[in-house]
Motif scaffolding. Structure first.
Motif, mmCIF file in Angstrom:
data_model
loop_
_atom_site.group_PDB
_atom_site.id
_atom_site.type_symbol
_atom_site.label_atom_id
_atom_site.label_comp_id
_atom_site.label_asym_id
_atom_site.label_seq_id
_atom_site.Cartn_x
_atom_site.Cartn_y
_atom_site.Cartn_z
ATOM 1 N N TRP A 73 0.848 -1.188 0.000
ATOM 2 C CA TRP A 73 0.000 0.000 0.000
ATOM 3 C C TRP A 73 0.885 1.241 0.000
ATOM 4 C CZ3 TRP A 73 -4.304 -0.849 4.276
ATOM 5 C CH2 TRP A 73 -5.231 -1.788 3.809
ATOM 6 N N VAL A 82 0.915 4.915 1.194
ATOM 7 C CA VAL A 82 0.176 5.730 2.174
ATOM 8 C C VAL A 82 0.660 7.178 2.077
ATOM 9 C CG1 VAL A 82 -0.277 6.099 4.634
ATOM 10 C CG2 VAL A 82 -0.107 3.760 3.727
ATOM 11 N N ALA A 122 -3.637 3.897 -0.283
ATOM 12 C CA ALA A 122 -4.505 3.869 0.910
ATOM 13 C C ALA A 122 -4.469 5.243 1.573
ATOM 14 C CB ALA A 122 -4.024 2.776 1.863
ATOM 15 N N ARG A 134 -6.586 6.842 3.470
ATOM 16 C CA ARG A 134 -7.306 7.129 4.710
ATOM 17 C C ARG A 134 -6.856 6.279 5.895
ATOM 18 N NH1 ARG A 134 -10.807 8.781 0.792
ATOM 19 N NH2 ARG A 134 -11.225 6.679 0.062
ATOM 20 N N VAL A 135 -5.765 5.533 5.744
ATOM 21 C CA VAL A 135 -5.346 4.713 6.877
ATOM 22 C C VAL A 135 -4.576 5.536 7.917
ATOM 23 C CG1 VAL A 135 -5.249 2.592 5.517
ATOM 24 C CG2 VAL A 135 -3.165 3.917 5.867
ATOM 25 N N VAL A 163 -3.591 6.247 13.337
ATOM 26 C CA VAL A 163 -4.158 5.204 12.477
ATOM 27 C C VAL A 163 -5.513 4.823 13.073
ATOM 28 C CG1 VAL A 163 -3.893 2.850 11.617
ATOM 29 C CG2 VAL A 163 -1.896 4.353 11.781
ATOM 30 N N THR A 168 -7.963 2.718 12.220
ATOM 31 C CA THR A 168 -8.337 1.294 12.295
ATOM 32 C C THR A 168 -7.072 0.447 12.124
ATOM 33 O OG1 THR A 168 -8.927 1.445 9.946
ATOM 34 C CG2 THR A 168 -10.741 1.463 11.524
ATOM 35 N N ARG A 223 -6.341 -3.031 10.127
ATOM 36 C CA ARG A 223 -6.178 -3.107 8.672
ATOM 37 C C ARG A 223 -4.704 -3.129 8.266
ATOM 38 N NH1 ARG A 223 -8.903 1.592 5.746
ATOM 39 N NH2 ARG A 223 -8.556 0.266 3.950
ATOM 40 N N LEU A 224 -3.842 -2.673 9.181
ATOM 41 C CA LEU A 224 -2.441 -2.509 8.813
ATOM 42 C C LEU A 224 -1.526 -3.615 9.328
ATOM 43 C CD1 LEU A 224 -1.833 1.319 9.147
ATOM 44 C CD2 LEU A 224 -1.625 -0.064 7.095
ATOM 45 N N ARG A 282 0.971 -5.383 7.067
ATOM 46 C CA ARG A 282 0.831 -4.836 5.713
ATOM 47 C C ARG A 282 2.091 -4.068 5.305
ATOM 48 N NH1 ARG A 282 -2.189 -5.513 1.354
ATOM 49 N NH2 ARG A 282 -3.953 -5.872 2.741
ATOM 50 N N LEU A 287 2.486 4.379 11.950
ATOM 51 C CA LEU A 287 2.232 3.185 11.125
ATOM 52 C C LEU A 287 2.809 1.935 11.794
ATOM 53 C CD1 LEU A 287 3.016 4.766 7.642
ATOM 54 C CD2 LEU A 287 0.774 3.969 8.406
ATOM 55 N N ALA A 308 2.188 -2.088 11.026
ATOM 56 C CA ALA A 308 2.456 -2.130 9.583
ATOM 57 C C ALA A 308 3.944 -2.389 9.375
ATOM 58 C CB ALA A 308 2.070 -0.806 8.935
#
Ligand SMILES: [Zn+2]
Length: 230
Positions: free
Chosen positions: A102, A104, A144, A146-147, A175, A177, A180-181, A184, A206, A211
């Motif tokens: 992703w 970011v 991404a 909006r992360v 962050v 949510t 989701r990360l 990632r 992050l 992440a």
């Protein structure tokens, strides 16, 4: 039709309707950057690391690219984005092969976003993604936007001392949510990396969400290679 498809359609229409000019010097040209500007471009700066995170930049902060970045940020010249992305995409090409990556963008605070109407880093991330996706094997990279949120307005970092910068950015990114990360691979995208303070704050948020921060992509890096940037 998704927002990204609408944006892509608008880009393509813009390409058809816009006069052919070089985005860096505004002269009439069949290609952008024009041959004159291309000849002026120095090689990409040697990647530096900020808290162990590699920063890949297309250019040092110098004309003609620095002027195009200023026009993008302060004069609503979104037409320079495809040209800047063409300079940036090759610098991070090896990243495009990372499965599930992703991009970011460094977020703007909601007030700044409303004032400007767009996040220049998000536009750059989408355009880099489109450049990479011209090769089908790299089609799995996503943007991404909006992360990562900027929860505080942090003002102009360049006018502050190192400790003031760190204080201003402490807790400025969130962050919303984190699940989701988890695991990632992400690459942070910024227009200009100056002191590294914003990169530090973003990558810390992050990483706190677990992440895997692979690196940072920026159009310009204004500092010489060092791991002690502020
Ligand atoms: Zn030019």
């Amino acid at each position: 039709m998704s927002c990204d498809l609408l944006r892509l359609a608008a880009d393509l229409l813009g390409d058809l309707l816009a006069p052919r000019t070089c985005a860096l010097c505004d002269s009439m040209a069949a290609v952008s950057p024009c041959p004159n500007c291309s000849a002026m471009l120095p090689p990409p700066p040697t990647p530096r690391t900020v808290d162990g995170t590699p920063v890949w930049a297309a250019q040092p902060y110098a004309e003609p690219v620095s002027g195009a970045v200023r026009r993008l940020k302060y004069e609503r010249r979104v037409d320079v984005v495809p040209t800047l992305a063409r300079l940036l995409a090759p610098v991070g090409l090896e990243l495009a092969a990372i499965p599930g990556l992703w991009l970011v963008p460094v977020p703007l605070h909601a007030h700044r976003l409303a004032e400007r109407g767009y996040n220049q880093s998000a536009l750059l991330a989408r355009a880099v993604c489109r450049e990479w996706q011209k090769e089908p094997s790299r089609s799995r990279v996503a943007v991404a936007p909006r992360v990562l949120l900027r929860t505080r307005e942090t003002g102009h970092q360049a006018r502050r001392s190192r400790s003031e910068r760190l204080d201003a950015l402490d807790g400025a990114f969130l962050v919303p949510t984190p699940r989701r990360l988890v695991g990632r691979p992400v690459v942070l995208v910024d227009d200009v990396v100056t002191t590294g303070a914003t990169v530090r704050a973003c990558t810390a948020a992050l990483r706190q969400a677990n992440a895997e921060v692979v690196g940072v992509l920026a159009v310009c890096d204004s500092c010489p290679p060092t791991d002690s940037g502020t």
